[in-house]
Scaffold this motif. Structure first.
Motif, PDB file in Angstrom:
ATOM      1  N   GLY A   1       9.985   8.199 -13.726  1.00 57.38           N
ATOM      2  CA  GLY A   1       9.144   9.123 -14.799  1.00 57.38           C
ATOM      3  C   GLY A   1       8.127   9.439 -14.179  1.00 57.38           C
ATOM      4  O   GLY A   1       7.122   9.880 -14.739  1.00 57.38           O
ATOM      5  N   LYS A   2       7.773   9.949 -13.195  1.00 53.47           N
ATOM      6  CA  LYS A   2       6.131   9.819 -12.619  1.00 53.47           C
ATOM      7  C   LYS A   2       6.446  10.312 -11.199  1.00 53.47           C
ATOM      8  O   LYS A   2       7.425  11.027 -10.959  1.00 53.47           O
ATOM      9  CB  LYS A   2       5.569   8.681 -11.955  1.00 53.47           C
ATOM     10  N   GLU A   3       5.809  11.499 -10.824  1.00 53.42           N
ATOM     11  CA  GLU A   3       5.580  12.010  -9.106  1.00 53.42           C
ATOM     12  C   GLU A   3       5.796  11.460  -8.298  1.00 53.42           C
ATOM     13  O   GLU A   3       4.917  10.504  -8.160  1.00 53.42           O
ATOM     14  CB  GLU A   3       5.168  12.835  -9.442  1.00 53.42           C
ATOM     15  N   ARG A   4       6.230  12.004  -7.281  1.00 53.81           N
ATOM     16  CA  ARG A   4       5.906  11.076  -6.076  1.00 53.81           C
ATOM     17  C   ARG A   4       4.714  11.075  -5.711  1.00 53.81           C
ATOM     18  O   ARG A   4       3.430  11.756  -5.269  1.00 53.81           O
ATOM     19  CB  ARG A   4       6.914  11.600  -4.723  1.00 53.81           C
ATOM     20  N   GLU A   5       3.956   9.851  -4.988  1.00 57.19           N
ATOM     21  CA  GLU A   5       3.107   9.741  -4.896  1.00 57.19           C
ATOM     22  C   GLU A   5       2.418   9.272  -3.553  1.00 57.19           C
ATOM     23  O   GLU A   5       3.293   8.658  -2.534  1.00 57.19           O
ATOM     24  CB  GLU A   5       2.138   8.448  -5.938  1.00 57.19           C
ATOM     25  N   PHE A   6       1.553   9.578  -2.748  1.00 58.67           N
ATOM     26  CA  PHE A   6       0.988   9.869  -1.260  1.00 58.67           C
ATOM     27  C   PHE A   6       0.489   8.663  -1.275  1.00 58.67           C
ATOM     28  O   PHE A   6      -0.133   7.826  -2.263  1.00 58.67           O
ATOM     29  CB  PHE A   6       0.424  10.601  -0.724  1.00 58.67           C
ATOM     30  N   VAL A   7       1.209   7.577  -0.178  1.00 54.07           N
ATOM     31  CA  VAL A   7       1.020   5.945   0.260  1.00 54.07           C
ATOM     32  C   VAL A   7      -0.160   5.995   1.202  1.00 54.07           C
ATOM     33  O   VAL A   7      -1.257   5.808   1.081  1.00 54.07           O
ATOM     34  CB  VAL A   7       1.897   4.809   0.628  1.00 54.07           C
ATOM     35  N   ALA A   8       0.995   6.802   2.378  1.00 56.10           N
ATOM     36  CA  ALA A   8      -0.153   6.319   3.958  1.00 56.10           C
ATOM     37  C   ALA A   8       0.658   7.163   4.943  1.00 56.10           C
ATOM     38  O   ALA A   8       1.710   7.457   4.589  1.00 56.10           O
ATOM     39  CB  ALA A   8       0.108   4.463   4.348  1.00 56.10           C
ATOM     40  N   ILE A   9      -0.049   7.657   5.872  1.00 53.85           N
ATOM     41  CA  ILE A   9       0.097   8.852   6.618  1.00 53.85           C
ATOM     42  C   ILE A   9       0.178   7.974   7.823  1.00 53.85           C
ATOM     43  O   ILE A   9      -0.764   7.444   8.389  1.00 53.85           O
ATOM     44  CB  ILE A   9       0.400   9.953   6.547  1.00 53.85           C
ATOM     45  N   ILE A  10       0.686   8.016   9.219  1.00 54.54           N
ATOM     46  CA  ILE A  10       0.447   7.676  10.655  1.00 54.54           C
ATOM     47  C   ILE A  10       0.705   8.722  11.390  1.00 54.54           C
ATOM     48  O   ILE A  10       2.163   9.689  11.486  1.00 54.54           O
ATOM     49  CB  ILE A  10       1.010   6.579  10.752  1.00 54.54           C
ATOM     50  N   LYS A  11      -0.252   9.526  12.248  1.00 52.97           N
ATOM     51  CA  LYS A  11       0.425  10.290  13.499  1.00 52.97           C
ATOM     52  C   LYS A  11       1.546   9.611  14.758  1.00 52.97           C
ATOM     53  O   LYS A  11       1.049   8.357  15.069  1.00 52.97           O
ATOM     54  CB  LYS A  11      -0.952  10.722  14.194  1.00 52.97           C
ATOM     55  N   TRP A  12       3.027   9.935  15.258  1.00 58.85           N
ATOM     56  CA  TRP A  12       3.494   9.155  16.433  1.00 58.85           C
ATOM     57  C   TRP A  12       2.731   8.888  16.936  1.00 58.85           C
ATOM     58  O   TRP A  12       2.830   8.488  17.754  1.00 58.85           O
ATOM     59  CB  TRP A  12       4.484  10.586  16.942  1.00 58.85           C
ATOM     60  N   SER A  13       1.896   9.794  18.258  1.00 62.33           N
ATOM     61  CA  SER A  13       0.889   9.947  18.874  1.00 62.33           C
ATOM     62  C   SER A  13      -0.505   9.339  18.865  1.00 62.33           C
ATOM     63  O   SER A  13      -1.102  10.779  18.207  1.00 62.33           O
ATOM     64  CB  SER A  13       0.724  11.133  19.973  1.00 62.33           C
ATOM     65  N   GLY A  14      -0.959   8.625  19.583  1.00 64.73           N
ATOM     66  CA  GLY A  14      -2.126   8.504  18.478  1.00 64.73           C
ATOM     67  C   GLY A  14      -2.374   7.032  17.995  1.00 64.73           C
ATOM     68  O   GLY A  14      -3.697   6.772  17.737  1.00 64.73           O
ATOM     69  N   GLY A  15      -1.515   7.433  16.643  1.00 67.45           N
ATOM     70  CA  GLY A  15      -1.964   6.347  15.867  1.00 67.45           C
ATOM     71  C   GLY A  15      -2.971   6.497  14.706  1.00 67.45           C
ATOM     72  O   GLY A  15      -2.881   5.864  13.588  1.00 67.45           O
ATOM     73  N   SER A  16      -2.774   7.973  14.796  1.00 66.55           N
ATOM     74  CA  SER A  16      -3.984   8.205  13.067  1.00 66.55           C
ATOM     75  C   SER A  16      -3.937   7.804  12.119  1.00 66.55           C
ATOM     76  O   SER A  16      -2.445   8.039  11.971  1.00 66.55           O
ATOM     77  CB  SER A  16      -4.407   9.570  13.333  1.00 66.55           C
ATOM     78  N   THR A  17      -4.267   7.216  11.294  1.00 69.09           N
ATOM     79  CA  THR A  17      -3.859   6.801  10.134  1.00 69.09           C
ATOM     80  C   THR A  17      -4.887   7.441   8.645  1.00 69.09           C
ATOM     81  O   THR A  17      -6.168   7.661   8.957  1.00 69.09           O
ATOM     82  CB  THR A  17      -3.455   5.757  10.130  1.00 69.09           C
ATOM     83  N   PHE A  18      -3.848   7.277   7.567  1.00 70.08           N
ATOM     84  CA  PHE A  18      -4.834   7.892   6.533  1.00 70.08           C
ATOM     85  C   PHE A  18      -4.017   6.718   5.413  1.00 70.08           C
ATOM     86  O   PHE A  18      -2.889   6.629   5.351  1.00 70.08           O
ATOM     87  CB  PHE A  18      -5.135   8.717   6.467  1.00 70.08           C
ATOM     88  N   TYR A  19      -4.870   6.565   4.177  1.00 72.32           N
ATOM     89  CA  TYR A  19      -4.509   5.590   3.249  1.00 72.32           C
ATOM     90  C   TYR A  19      -4.732   6.309   1.863  1.00 72.32           C
ATOM     91  O   TYR A  19      -5.401   6.859   1.799  1.00 72.32           O
ATOM     92  CB  TYR A  19      -4.545   4.264   3.316  1.00 72.32           C
ATOM     93  N   ALA A  20      -3.520   6.791   1.465  1.00 76.00           N
ATOM     94  CA  ALA A  20      -4.493   7.022  -0.575  1.00 76.00           C
ATOM     95  C   ALA A  20      -5.277   5.599  -0.913  1.00 76.00           C
ATOM     96  O   ALA A  20      -4.737   3.848  -0.642  1.00 76.00           O
ATOM     97  CB  ALA A  20      -3.203   6.258  -1.139  1.00 76.00           C
ATOM     98  N   ASP A  21      -6.099   5.642  -1.931  1.00 78.09           N
ATOM     99  CA  ASP A  21      -6.822   4.909  -2.593  1.00 78.09           C
ATOM    100  C   ASP A  21      -6.617   3.790  -2.740  1.00 78.09           C
ATOM    101  O   ASP A  21      -6.468   2.718  -3.198  1.00 78.09           O
ATOM    102  CB  ASP A  21      -8.411   5.092  -3.239  1.00 78.09           C
ATOM    103  N   SER A  22      -5.166   4.124  -3.028  1.00 76.96           N
ATOM    104  CA  SER A  22      -4.302   2.563  -4.289  1.00 76.96           C
ATOM    105  C   SER A  22      -4.418   1.764  -3.570  1.00 76.96           C
ATOM    106  O   SER A  22      -3.566   0.090  -3.654  1.00 76.96           O
ATOM    107  CB  SER A  22      -3.491   3.568  -5.282  1.00 76.96           C
ATOM    108  N   VAL A  23      -4.106   1.793  -2.502  1.00 75.87           N
ATOM    109  CA  VAL A  23      -3.487   0.988  -1.140  1.00 75.87           C
ATOM    110  C   VAL A  23      -4.253   0.576  -0.168  1.00 75.87           C
ATOM    111  O   VAL A  23      -4.182  -0.509   0.188  1.00 75.87           O
ATOM    112  CB  VAL A  23      -2.166   1.495  -0.979  1.00 75.87           C
TER     113      VAL A  23
END
Length: 123
Positions: free
Chosen positions: A42-64
């Motif tokens: 019943g909810k929309e798809r929510e972003f959790v985390a992301i990583i770049k294949w090269s270099g490994g830069s990451t970014f997270y949702a505040d909830s996690v």
């Protein structure tokens, strides 16, 4: 076209841990990013985390942030999502998805999706 297969979901008690895997086949580029999303009923798809294949830069949702860790093994073409201190509100189907160039939390920016893996966190 990149094909993605998730695994590692399951049932866990609150406070427990799970590690999800997403293995990519097909053509990927060093400029590609791999993201994890989740969708509860019943909810929309929510972003959790992301990583770049090269270099490994990451970014997270505040909830996690501080509980989940995204990582990758380039030799295995696999991205992981280590989930610790799980809460019932983390219950959802978790999807991995691939995109070209740039961090984005919008599902519309992603090109290919896996079939999803169910994570259920009980009290």
């Amino acid at each position: 076209q990149v094909q993605l297969v998730e695994s590692g979901g399951g049932l866990v008690q609150a406070g427990g841990s799970l590690r999800l895997s997403c293995t990519a086949s097909g053509r990927t580029f060093s400029s590609d990013y791999m993201g994890w999303f989740r969708q509860a009923p019943g909810k929309e798809r929510e972003f959790v985390a992301i990583i770049k294949w090269s270099g490994g830069s990451t970014f997270y949702a505040d909830s996690v942030k501080g509980r989940f860790t995204i990582s990758r093994d380039n030799a295995k073409n696999t991205v992981y999502l280590q989930m610790n201190s799980l809460k019932p509100e983390d219950t959802a189907v978790y999807y991995c998805a691939n995109k070209r160039g740039g961090i984005s939390s919008s599902p519309d920016r992603y090109d290919g999706w896996g079939q999803g893996t169910q994570v259920t966190v009980s009290l």
